[in-house]
Motif scaffolding. Sequence first.
Motif: not given
Length: 273
Positions: A263-269
Amino acid sequence: MTDWKAFTVETENHVAQVTLIGPNKGNAMGPDFWRELPEIFTELDADPDVRAVVLAGSGKNFSYGLDLGAMSHLFGPLLADKALAAPRTDFHNTVKTMQASITAVADCRKPVIAAVQGWCIGGGVDLIAAVDIRYASADAKFSIREVKVAIVADMGSLQRLPAIIGDGHLRELALTAKDIDAARAEKIGLVNDVFDDADAVLAAAHATAREIANNPPLVVQGTKDVLGEERRTVVADNLRYVAAWNAAFLPSHDLTEAVSSVFEKREPDFKGE
């Protein structure tokens, strides 16, 4: 036929075409999809005028898979601190119901031919794993994407694809979540043939469906039944196992991170927690 929200269904000359229409982007699989799919294939199975089915996606893509936005309510109770038996039981029951939706395609006595164009991701691969014959357009791309969103795929890919592409190819796709193109999909046996574009692949699927429809219908149904007998119990047992596994082990910080990152349009960590 009923007016469906996630599909259109048309029948001509003993061949039905079932088309995914969303309603969300990329024919993503939301609540309407999971509710309507088994109803449609139960009706097609019972319709004596239908002898073969073509399964297609509308627009540029076959399906983006599970609609995380529309289906996020499934994960909320599981991700609460100290999720107890009730939310885990509800999730387990929901997974089994969704599994049954895909299994309705596999269990349909009428042969099903998938015509895939563009992206076929996650639940889309689960869906085409349940059909009898798979064709692709040259621009088709496939991905068993679940591991990237911290989920063990539980709708049928892990159960049905070993008999289609072999154990080694399946492990590579499921453990890496890599994307493969149509040429690679044909090489490993995920699709039977590749055609120039979406129109050509749909035409090819209908041509094969007509060939099937011209054969004695009860013998065709019997042939499909006999072909499926060997793996039917193995698939059913493994679907039960993965539903129980996910109900027990799916809740994690990594799942929360995966959903948030989408939903935040970023790579997960991922932390393995």
